[in-house]
Design a protein around this motif. Structure first.
Motif, mmCIF file in Angstrom:
data_model
loop_
_atom_site.group_PDB
_atom_site.id
_atom_site.type_symbol
_atom_site.label_atom_id
_atom_site.label_comp_id
_atom_site.label_asym_id
_atom_site.label_seq_id
_atom_site.Cartn_x
_atom_site.Cartn_y
_atom_site.Cartn_z
ATOM 1 N N PHE A 246 -1.941 25.987 -7.230
ATOM 2 C CA PHE A 246 -1.040 24.952 -7.745
ATOM 3 C C PHE A 246 -1.388 23.649 -7.037
ATOM 4 C CE2 PHE A 246 2.887 22.429 -7.598
ATOM 5 C CZ PHE A 246 3.165 22.352 -8.960
ATOM 6 N N VAL A 247 -1.779 22.643 -7.804
ATOM 7 C CA VAL A 247 -2.226 21.376 -7.226
ATOM 8 C C VAL A 247 -1.028 20.457 -6.976
ATOM 9 C CG1 VAL A 247 -3.678 19.344 -7.552
ATOM 10 C CG2 VAL A 247 -4.472 21.586 -8.343
ATOM 11 N N LEU A 248 -0.916 19.992 -5.734
ATOM 12 C CA LEU A 248 0.178 19.101 -5.344
ATOM 13 C C LEU A 248 -0.204 17.633 -5.480
ATOM 14 C CD1 LEU A 248 1.221 21.019 -2.107
ATOM 15 C CD2 LEU A 248 2.411 21.066 -4.300
ATOM 16 N N ASP A 249 -1.429 17.295 -5.058
ATOM 17 C CA ASP A 249 -1.908 15.911 -5.121
ATOM 18 C C ASP A 249 -3.361 15.892 -5.575
ATOM 19 O OD1 ASP A 249 0.461 14.628 -3.961
ATOM 20 O OD2 ASP A 249 -0.163 15.563 -2.080
ATOM 21 N N GLY A 250 -3.729 14.846 -6.319
ATOM 22 C CA GLY A 250 -5.111 14.689 -6.744
ATOM 23 C C GLY A 250 -5.462 15.607 -7.905
ATOM 24 N N THR A 251 -6.759 15.718 -8.158
ATOM 25 C CA THR A 251 -7.265 16.607 -9.208
ATOM 26 C C THR A 251 -8.342 17.499 -8.615
ATOM 27 O OG1 THR A 251 -6.820 15.017 -10.995
ATOM 28 C CG2 THR A 251 -8.439 16.748 -11.435
ATOM 29 N N LEU A 252 -8.142 18.798 -8.723
ATOM 30 C CA LEU A 252 -9.082 19.775 -8.179
ATOM 31 C C LEU A 252 -9.922 20.352 -9.308
ATOM 32 C CD1 LEU A 252 -9.977 21.511 -5.699
ATOM 33 C CD2 LEU A 252 -8.265 23.187 -6.439
ATOM 34 N N ASP A 253 -11.237 20.300 -9.137
ATOM 35 C CA ASP A 253 -12.133 20.930 -10.103
ATOM 36 C C ASP A 253 -12.393 22.361 -9.646
ATOM 37 O OD1 ASP A 253 -12.846 18.835 -12.062
ATOM 38 O OD2 ASP A 253 -13.598 17.792 -10.294
ATOM 39 N N VAL A 254 -11.941 23.313 -10.439
ATOM 40 C CA VAL A 254 -12.159 24.726 -10.136
ATOM 41 C C VAL A 254 -13.243 25.232 -11.082
ATOM 42 C CG1 VAL A 254 -11.116 27.009 -9.956
ATOM 43 C CG2 VAL A 254 -9.755 24.969 -9.441
ATOM 44 N N ILE A 255 -14.357 25.653 -10.509
ATOM 45 C CA ILE A 255 -15.474 26.125 -11.319
ATOM 46 C C ILE A 255 -15.451 27.646 -11.331
ATOM 47 C CG2 ILE A 255 -17.971 26.139 -11.621
ATOM 48 C CD1 ILE A 255 -16.395 23.458 -9.455
#
Length: 202
Positions: free
Chosen positions: A150-159
């Protein structure tokens, strides 16, 4: 009628074993019927073991451990919480609010804040991931289990395998840990994400 001394503790231990047997079965992807066939017993017996209505014999524990790629001690592990009240941990909201970097973290691109640290007796692990802009996990990971981020801040790229999934703040992603996976921050702000693994892996 008053329970004999030790009866309540025994009930807790049986319950603990049932939970571990069920978790190990699900991790292997077996149905009740499939596991029953492997260990040579009835489907209803496996169900009773998992639901704490039956205590497994030592011989059955050995068959279960072999079928589930684990060990008898791992099926028998009893944590301190199993001898007392059900464990409850409440985390205040401040626990997940962005905090200043601690000593040694200022120049690190990636660090994990252990919310629920690795515990062989537990079935769940929770970390708070901090990922600086441009940072990434360069190699693919693969292991047994499942993960939710669960992303709290920003944008995470999950590959995952050969596809990249950008997950923005407020969003989440779930996947099998058996799939090749890694992560990266291609944005301009620090990513913070709550990372949940089962079983604990690190």
């Amino acid at each position: 009628m008053k329970q004999p001394r030790g009866a309540k503790r025994a009930e807790r231990r049986i319950s603990h074993h049932g939970r571990r047997i069920r978790h190990a079965r699900l991790m292997k992807g077996y149905t009740l019927r499939q596991l029953a066939e492997i260990v040579d017993c009835s489907e209803s017996m496996v169900s009773k073991l998992e639901n704490s209505r039956l205590s497994p014999s030592l011989a059955m524990l050995h068959r279960l451990a072999e079928a589930l790629d684990t060990t008898v001690p791992d099926l028998l592990i009893v944590g301190p919480q199993d001898d007392g009240a059900d464990p409850v941990t409440v985390f205040p909201a401040e626990r997940f609010v962005e905090r200043p970097a601690q000593d040694g973290e200022e120049n690190r691109l990636v660090w994990f804040d252990r919310v629920l640290p690795f515990d062989k007796q537990g079935l769940l692990q929770v970390n708070l991931l901090h990922l600086a802009p441009g940072a990434e996990q360069p190699r693919f990971l693969q292991h047994e289990g499942e993960e939710f981020i669960f992303v709290l801040d920003g944008t995470l790229d999950v590959i995952v395998k050969d596809h990249s999934y950008p997950v923005a703040a407020g969003g989440g992603i779930f996947f099998s840990s058996m799939l090749d996976h890694r992560y990266a921050n291609t944005g301009t702000e620090v990513v913070r994400a709550l990372w949940v693994n089962t079983p604990p892996t690190m």
